[in-house]
Design a protein around this motif. Structure first.
Motif, mmCIF file in Angstrom:
data_model
loop_
_atom_site.group_PDB
_atom_site.id
_atom_site.type_symbol
_atom_site.label_atom_id
_atom_site.label_comp_id
_atom_site.label_asym_id
_atom_site.label_seq_id
_atom_site.Cartn_x
_atom_site.Cartn_y
_atom_site.Cartn_z
ATOM 1 N N ARG A 86 -11.040 3.654 8.819
ATOM 2 C CA ARG A 86 -9.799 3.022 9.275
ATOM 3 C C ARG A 86 -9.379 1.892 8.349
ATOM 4 O O ARG A 86 -8.194 1.588 8.257
ATOM 5 N N ASP A 87 -10.319 1.289 7.627
ATOM 6 C CA ASP A 87 -9.972 0.294 6.605
ATOM 7 C C ASP A 87 -9.050 0.920 5.571
ATOM 8 O O ASP A 87 -8.030 0.376 5.185
ATOM 9 N N ARG A 88 -9.482 2.100 5.116
ATOM 10 C CA ARG A 88 -8.722 2.782 4.080
ATOM 11 C C ARG A 88 -7.378 3.232 4.643
ATOM 12 O O ARG A 88 -6.346 3.134 3.982
ATOM 13 N N TRP A 89 -7.403 3.735 5.873
ATOM 14 C CA TRP A 89 -6.172 4.190 6.527
ATOM 15 C C TRP A 89 -5.117 3.093 6.512
ATOM 16 O O TRP A 89 -3.986 3.290 6.074
ATOM 17 N N VAL A 90 -5.493 1.895 6.976
ATOM 18 C CA VAL A 90 -4.499 0.823 7.074
ATOM 19 C C VAL A 90 -4.143 0.292 5.687
ATOM 20 O O VAL A 90 -2.973 -0.009 5.415
ATOM 21 N N ALA A 91 -5.135 0.220 4.786
ATOM 22 C CA ALA A 91 -4.853 -0.303 3.443
ATOM 23 C C ALA A 91 -3.853 0.594 2.713
ATOM 24 O O ALA A 91 -2.892 0.114 2.110
ATOM 25 N N VAL A 92 -4.073 1.911 2.799
ATOM 26 C CA VAL A 92 -3.183 2.833 2.098
ATOM 27 C C VAL A 92 -1.777 2.775 2.696
ATOM 28 O O VAL A 92 -0.775 2.715 1.974
ATOM 29 N N LYS A 93 -1.696 2.764 4.012
ATOM 30 C CA LYS A 93 -0.372 2.732 4.641
ATOM 31 C C LYS A 93 0.385 1.460 4.277
ATOM 32 O O LYS A 93 1.571 1.507 3.926
ATOM 33 N N LEU A 94 -0.286 0.306 4.372
ATOM 34 C CA LEU A 94 0.393 -0.954 4.052
ATOM 35 C C LEU A 94 0.818 -0.970 2.584
ATOM 36 O O LEU A 94 1.922 -1.403 2.252
ATOM 37 N N ALA A 95 -0.057 -0.475 1.710
ATOM 38 C CA ALA A 95 0.252 -0.510 0.278
ATOM 39 C C ALA A 95 1.431 0.410 -0.051
ATOM 40 O O ALA A 95 2.386 -0.001 -0.722
ATOM 41 N N LEU A 96 1.383 1.647 0.434
ATOM 42 C CA LEU A 96 2.442 2.607 0.101
ATOM 43 C C LEU A 96 3.786 2.192 0.694
ATOM 44 O O LEU A 96 4.804 2.147 0.006
ATOM 45 N N LEU A 97 3.769 1.885 1.988
ATOM 46 C CA LEU A 97 5.032 1.551 2.640
ATOM 47 C C LEU A 97 5.536 0.188 2.163
ATOM 48 O O LEU A 97 6.745 -0.024 2.021
ATOM 49 N N GLY A 98 4.611 -0.738 1.894
ATOM 50 C CA GLY A 98 5.003 -2.043 1.359
ATOM 51 C C GLY A 98 5.683 -1.898 0.014
ATOM 52 O O GLY A 98 6.705 -2.538 -0.272
ATOM 53 N N THR A 99 5.131 -1.035 -0.827
ATOM 54 C CA THR A 99 5.751 -0.776 -2.127
ATOM 55 C C THR A 99 7.141 -0.168 -1.939
ATOM 56 O O THR A 99 8.096 -0.552 -2.619
ATOM 57 N N ALA A 100 7.250 0.750 -0.996
ATOM 58 C CA ALA A 100 8.538 1.414 -0.779
ATOM 59 C C ALA A 100 9.601 0.419 -0.318
ATOM 60 O O ALA A 100 10.725 0.418 -0.846
ATOM 61 N N VAL A 101 9.272 -0.433 0.647
ATOM 62 C CA VAL A 101 10.307 -1.366 1.125
ATOM 63 C C VAL A 101 10.635 -2.409 0.063
ATOM 64 O O VAL A 101 11.792 -2.817 -0.071
ATOM 65 N N THR A 102 9.627 -2.836 -0.710
ATOM 66 C CA THR A 102 9.901 -3.805 -1.775
ATOM 67 C C THR A 102 10.850 -3.190 -2.801
ATOM 68 O O THR A 102 11.824 -3.827 -3.237
ATOM 69 N N ALA A 103 10.581 -1.946 -3.165
ATOM 70 C CA ALA A 103 11.462 -1.255 -4.117
ATOM 71 C C ALA A 103 12.871 -1.137 -3.538
ATOM 72 O O ALA A 103 13.863 -1.367 -4.250
ATOM 73 N N GLY A 104 12.967 -0.820 -2.270
ATOM 74 C CA GLY A 104 14.273 -0.715 -1.615
ATOM 75 C C GLY A 104 15.025 -2.040 -1.670
ATOM 76 O O GLY A 104 16.216 -2.081 -2.004
ATOM 77 N N GLY A 105 14.318 -3.127 -1.376
ATOM 78 C CA GLY A 105 14.937 -4.448 -1.387
ATOM 79 C C GLY A 105 15.390 -4.851 -2.783
ATOM 80 O O GLY A 105 16.472 -5.423 -2.966
#
Lengths: 263, 284
Positions: A86-105
């Protein structure tokens, strides 16, 4: 995990992409059809004043459901009992989606800046004014990221989507107001004295200032205006980016800790 | 060799102990039934077994890969069947795609059908497929038959037993309906009020326990010669469920073998009784 993250959040990705296309098209059409005079700015400017609250939507629809919905639907028990920790699960989700929203912004910031550049002659088209400061440069990317992680952390702690959404809205508005107040003082403002009736056009670059507050009345030794000069724009962009970036890291840590917690 | 063991396992939620000092071991290849009334701590024990929660004290040891199916059998409602299987493949390196495909075909479901559109029984089968295709060495199932109609219960149990026969994996499943487990489980763990009351092979337990019926006048003498689990006294006649052999009895007494369900009920009625393996020296 890459596939799963995209599969679970493709609705947000699609809606945000569609929104960016719509905003981009509106800005482009506005700029392209208003070449004769500067009237076009006045058409869109009232709508632009609403865009600084876009991060709220990011926090509510990208952030809040990320972990909360898994708890609410019971699928946390499914997601967290696979071979992927679950560490990896949350880390990957935060990293991928965080990158996506930052790129969008960031993309959003580039579009607004291009539109402002088209109206360079208009004093109100000032990227350093509060309304446009958060829509241009690197700051929108960081605001979107901050809002996403705030929603995600609240969702991970509260474990209820609607509650997390509501608290995200409230918390984001408070932070937005607080930073708008604070922004004029990232660096000591400069006093522009007023000799006689003030005429903004006297000072070079006056229409690209960040206005802080007036210094008037009998107590003022030198009446004038506290401002941040135009050449401080990027310094202020990076200062606000650093503030939001640090807060984002802390929130990411809080979200990971909440997911790791096995009561 | 044990597939699963706990020593002094305890779990406290705020002030309430859900599980206290629970030590048990399940040998490899067994199908173990964890039974007990609601609130006995079954779900807590299973969640500790798969690492979803951390113990307050004690230890859990599982040999090899563990798969878990929780009571609600959660699946992503918006996913298609194909996407659900892809979820299993992407998140589990040991994924057996052939097994998953074969089971879906056997269920007669289209890979394009949405999970949300399936019946409860079909969803349970899909959830079971998801855990079986991981090829675990220990499969932990929390109330796998709850909320299923009798036909679906039978089919889920049959699918599970076929998978056990194929793979030789160890299964630990909980239930509060003993009759569902009667012909499928060969190991029994009875959990009551957060403590382990019984843990042992079903055959041994059935061999060791018997039901004695005889005159009330002699019952105390008989009861003193062996370990009484449960006792029912009527006016003239008494019935004892005992663990062990009381030796020769007078001709008025009858002895009968005891069924699994009666055995479980007897222990649940007498929370202080216990049938646990005595400490033995094991060769390493």
């Amino acid at each position: 995990m890459l596939w799963l993250t995209f599969r679970q959040h493709r609705a947000q990705v699609a809606a945000t992409a569609a929104l960016l296309v719509a905003i981009g098209t509106a800005l482009l059409v506005n700029a392209a059809t208003a070449t004769v005079d500067d009237a076009g700015f006045g058409v869109l400017a009232p709508l632009m004043t609403w865009l600084p609250i876009l991060p709220v939507a990011v926090g509510v629809f990208w952030g809040a459901p990320l972990v909360a919905a898994e708890h609410e639907r019971g699928t946390a028990l499914l997601a967290w009992t696979q071979s992927v920790s679950r560490d990896r699960w949350v880390a990957v989700k935060l990293a991928l989606l965080g990158t996506a929203v930052t790129a969008g912004g960031l993309l959003f910031g580039v579009m607004v800046q291009a539109w402002l550049d088209h109206y360079a002659g208009i004093p109100e088209a000032n990227r350093f004014a509060h309304g446009y400061f958060v829509l241009t440069g690197v700051v929108p990317g960081l605001w979107w990221l901050f809002a996403f992680l705030l929603g995600a952390a609240l969702g991970a702690v509260l474990r209820r989507t609607v509650a997390a959404m509501a608290v995200t809205v409230g918390a984001l508005l408070v932070v937005m107001l607080a930073l708008t107040r604070l922004r004029g003082y990232y660096v000591d403002p400069v006093l522009v004295p007023m000799d006689g009736p003030f005429d903004g056009q006297v000072f070079a670059g006056a229409d690209r200032w960040l206005f802080v507050k007036p210094v008037l009345g009998p107590s003022a030794a030198v009446p004038g205006m506290l401002v941040q000069p135009a050449d401080r724009y990027w310094r202020f962009q990076w200062t606000e980016a650093a503030i939001l970036g640090t807060a984002s890291l802390a929130l990411a840590g809080a979200a990971v800790a909440a997911v790791r917690r096995r009561a | 060799m044990n597939a699963f063991s706990t020593t002094g396992l305890s779990k406290r939620f705020r002030r309430k102990w859900a599980l206290r000092d629970c030590s048990l071991a399940i040998p490899r290849g067994r199908v173990a039934a964890l039974v007990g009334p609601n609130g006995a701590g079954k779900t807590t024990l299973l969640r500790l077994a798969v690492g979803l929660i951390r113990p307050t004290a004690g230890e859990v040891t599982a040999a090899g890969a563990v798969a878990f199916l929780s009571q609600e059998k959660p699946l992503y409602q918006g996913f298609t069947l194909a996407e659900t299987m892809r979820f299993g493949r992407e998140l589990n390196p040991s994924w057996d795609g052939d097994l998953a495909t074969a089971r879906i075909a056997e269920l007669g479901l289209s890979p394009k059908s949405k999970i949300g559109a399936l019946s409860g029984g079909q969803r349970a089968q899909v959830a079971l497929t998801l855990v079986l295709a991981k090829r675990p060495e220990l499969l932990v199932l929390d109330e796998p038959l709850s909320n299923l109609d009798p036909l679906a219960r039978h089919e889920v149990m049959r699918a599970l037993m076929a998978a056990v026969a194929d793979s030789g994996m160890t299964v630990l499943l909980s239930s509060h309906v003993v009759s569902d487990l009667e012909n499928t489980c060969d190991w029994l763990v009875v959990l009551n009020r957060g403590r382990v009351q019984v843990s042992g092979a079903v055959d041994d337990l059935v061999d060791e326990h018997r039901l004695l019926t005889g005159p009330a006048a002699e019952v105390d003498a008989v009861a003193a010669r062996t370990e009484v689990v449960d006792r029912a006294d009527a006016a003239r006649q008494s019935t004892l469920l005992v663990n062990g052999d009381p030796g020769p009895l007078s001709p008025q007494w009858t002895r009968r073998a005891v069924g699994l369900e009666d055995l479980v009920l007897a222990y649940l009625r007498s929370p202080d009784a216990a049938a646990l393996p005595r400490p033995t020296l094991t060769s390493a």
